[in-house]
Design an enzyme around this catalytic site. Structure first.
Site: not given
Ligand SMILES: *[C@@H]1O[C@H](CO)[C@@H](O)[C@H](O)[C@H]1NC(C)=O
Ligand SMILES: *[C@@H]1O[C@H](CO)[C@@H](O)[C@H](O)[C@H]1NC(C)=O
Ligand SMILES: *[C@@H]1O[C@H](CO)[C@@H](O)[C@H](O)[C@H]1NC(C)=O
Length: 351
Positions: A175, A231, A291-292
């Site tokens: 991220s 994501d 999905d992240h």
């Protein structure tokens, strides 16, 4: 999702569906670059997950609940905590990989959703030093360059290479941590040479424009940018294929991981950075935040969702107590850099 988020998602959908009708950049499909190694990725993702842990003592002594499995035997060399800017990273030696591993934590807030919404508006507002036409987002760059991270990481890497010879450096993050890891890998590659540095990020946002991406690819050719299913973060800040020189543009090489009915597939994408057949092929209507938070089956969230400063302040306090009582006197021989709003502590312990 709240009303605010729904509105934002609608906007992204609008922007990106316009974009998807545009022209594609001409893409060279020569694939002489290095190979994606699944086993290595499974190991690296565990480091990117472990750096989220809030118990500093368990992290420092590599006894945290995520500090096992493929990362067993990791030698912690430097733990870096910046309370004010909510940053955390570590540098150590993975003897089974014969490499130095640098891991940088992503956003550690209970408002990851707000962070993701804000990504849409990030400007390309900084010219990357000494790279013609290369532009990046100042906030992403400064989080690495203008905080304790840059100095603490480069000095820990330098010391580890003094002890173990010029072994390779693998930089990772998830991220926002992936965005900072990118700048870190570039910085290290410029100092140590491109052959010595490898970058593997998970679910990172875009960080710069096309000129930056192509320069980046030259300096850090050993880069894998893992994306997962639907994501949303790798889709932000937006890329418009009809304005390829003006908008954000990913650097290569993406590996798109998808789960379908219990099967996991990993697609090695082209070297354009914006392969239309990889995660960009996902319908904008089905992008998700869910999905992240999982990559290669590994949990990529903070273990504690209080606000960052509260956690950091508490765990720094606890850590200091344990440090003076027993950690230093046992087996540890690592640097610790902690920056708090008022005090800066930077000391080395020794056996
Ligand atoms: C993949 O990485 C692992 C280390 O995790 C290494 O043992 C193995 O040799 C690598 N495979 C290839 C084909 O390079
Ligand atoms: C990056 O950090 C260096 C060293 O601290 C500093 O001299 C430079 O101005 C920084 N660059 C930017 C663009 O802030
Ligand atoms: C799962 O993957 C295997 C190997 O790629 C393939 O043969 C099989 O058909 C896949 N199964 C499903 C349900 O997609």
């Amino acid at each position: 999702m709240g009303r605010r988020c729904t509105g934002v998602v609608a906007l992204i959908i609008l922007l990106l569906s316009v974009a998807s009708h545009g022209r594609e950049l001409p893409v060279k499909k020569s694939d002489q670059s290095f190979v994606y190694n699944h086993t290595l990725a499974k190991t690296i993702v565990e480091y990117a997950s472990a750096v989220y842990m809030s118990d500093l003592t368990a992290l420092y002594t590599w006894t945290c609940s995520r500090c096992n499995d493929l990362t067993q035997g990791f030698e912690m060399r430097s733990l870096i905590v910046d309370v004010e800017n909510c940053l955390q990273a570590f540098v150590g030696v993975a003897h089974n990989l014969n490499s130095i591993v640098v891991a940088i934590r992503g956003t550690q807030e209970n408002s990851v959703q707000n962070w993701i919404e804000d990504l849409i508006w990030k400007q390309l507002d900084l010219s990357y030093p000494n790279m013609p036409n290369a532009k990046v987002h100042r906030g992403f760059f400064s989080s690495y360059n203008n905080t304790i991270l840059r100095l603490a990481i480069t000095s820990a890497v330098h010391k580890a290479r003094k002890s173990y010879g010029d072994i390779n450096v693998i930089v990772t993050g998830h991220s926002m941590g992936g965005a900072m890891a990118s700048f870190c890998a570039l910085d290290l590659a410029m100092k140590l040479g491109s052959d010595s540095v490898q970058l593997m990020t998970f679910g990172q946002p875009r960080v710069g424009n096309a000129a930056f991406a192509s320069c980046f690819a030259k300096y850090v050719p050993n880069t894998i940018r893992v994306t997962h299913g639907h994501d949303i973060v790798p889709h932000l800040p937006p890329y418009f294929s009809f304005l390829p020189q003006l908008t954000y543009h990913h650097f290569p090489r993406e590996v798109w991981v998808q789960d379908s009915k219990g099967n996991t597939t990993e697609q090695i994408c082209d070297n354009s950075g914006e392969d239309p057949d990889c995660c960009r092929s996902v319908s904008m209507f089905s992008l998700s935040i869910q999905d992240h938070f999982t990559y290669l089956g590994v949990d990529m969230q903070a273990d504690d969702w209080s606000t960052c400063r509260i956690i950091a302040a508490q765990s720094v306090k606890q850590f200091r107590k344990e440090l003076t009582s027993n950690i230093i006197t046992t087996k540890h021989n690592a640097d610790i850099s902690i920056v708090e709003p008022s005090v800066q502590t930077d000391w080395s312990s020794s056996r």
